[in-house]
Design a protein around this motif. Sequence first.
Motif, short mmCIF file in Angstrom:
data_model
loop_
_atom_site.label_atom_id
_atom_site.label_comp_id
_atom_site.label_asym_id
_atom_site.label_seq_id
_atom_site.Cartn_x
_atom_site.Cartn_y
_atom_site.Cartn_z
N ILE A 13 33.27 -31.69 19.56
CA ILE A 13 34.07 -31.58 18.19
C ILE A 13 33.44 -31.80 17.16
N PRO A 14 33.08 -33.73 17.36
CA PRO A 14 32.56 -34.42 16.27
C PRO A 14 31.12 -34.35 16.41
N CYS A 36 29.79 -31.24 17.06
CA CYS A 36 29.24 -30.06 16.32
C CYS A 36 29.42 -29.79 14.74
N SER A 37 30.44 -30.72 14.09
CA SER A 37 30.98 -31.40 13.04
C SER A 37 29.55 -31.50 12.63
N VAL A 38 29.28 -33.22 12.99
CA VAL A 38 27.23 -33.74 12.67
C VAL A 38 26.95 -32.97 12.50
N TYR A 39 26.25 -32.22 13.47
CA TYR A 39 25.84 -30.92 13.46
C TYR A 39 25.33 -30.09 12.43
N ILE A 40 26.45 -29.55 12.29
CA ILE A 40 26.77 -28.21 11.02
C ILE A 40 26.30 -28.84 10.09
N LEU A 41 27.70 -30.50 9.37
CA LEU A 41 26.57 -31.11 8.29
C LEU A 41 25.14 -31.66 7.80
N MET A 86 23.24 -36.91 9.08
CA MET A 86 24.22 -36.53 8.62
C MET A 86 24.70 -37.38 7.05
#
Length: 313
Positions: free
Chosen positions: A31-32, A34-39, A287
């Motif tokens: 979850i973190p 994937c979130s970091v990758y999207i950001l 990021m």
Amino acid sequence: MAASNWTTLHPSTFILLGIPGLEAAHVWISIPFCSVYILSLLGNGLLLAVIKTEPSLHEPMYLFLSMLALADLVISTTTLPKTLCIFWFRDRAIHTNACLAQIFLIHSLTTMESGFMLAMAFDRYIAICNPLRHSDILTNRTIARIGLGVVIRGAVFLGPHPILLKRLPYCRTHVISHTYCEFMALVKLACADTMVMRAYSLAVAFLTAGLDFILIVLSYILILRAVFRLPSKEARHKSMSTCGSHICVMLVFYTPAFFSFFSHRFGHVAPHVHILIANMYLLFPPMMNPIIYGVRTPGIRQRVLHILGIKPA
């Protein structure tokens, strides 16, 4: 029989375990990640769009920053999709050629990132210590040559890594205790004398990122000395504010980089700690770079707010 031995010693695939000891938490860890990758994708993509569309940002500092953002995008995409496949689908197999390509891209791109940061430090040094000649020294042609030189340096110095690894026999195991393919991880699996390869890797690291870091520190010592000699308090504050963004980005990049490098070669850190730090080294700077520059650089901040339809306060 000979063909069977060759296949055993030179496997067509390797197995990436992910984070040993934390397999049960892989889905939560994703979850973190994937979130970091999207950001990272959104931040660096937006940063590149802003620099391209805003003529006032077509200056050396922002052109070098756009090169850094492009390298950040590529290096994030080199590792994260496969890491997420391991976490979500338990797809641990990676073809040998894909593994070697990943090693080349990771190490060459991190070397390029270090070179772009050195170029940005050089730009700040000229802008503060020799402002009248800044535009004469850093012309568009010079900037292009510096950028090309950084890319060629990364490709030439790190090109031998996958070639040397391809020749090694791997008789111990084909399992890599990591989320991505890494040079030292494969060297440790080899059943051959790798002293020369280790020495070459160490020399390359020093001649690229190590030397870059030393030159960056020296340039900022000279910059700070020049800043504190400025007669105006406002001028000192403006110069320090501009340099502050660069210093923050370099700390974010070099701190986990050096920890990951030295712990892998000389330290005795728990495997899951090392792997988490190694991933943070590749994911956190891409990021944070757009956030740091977006918050601290008025030109970028105002343009981003305009694109998002937000009126500045």
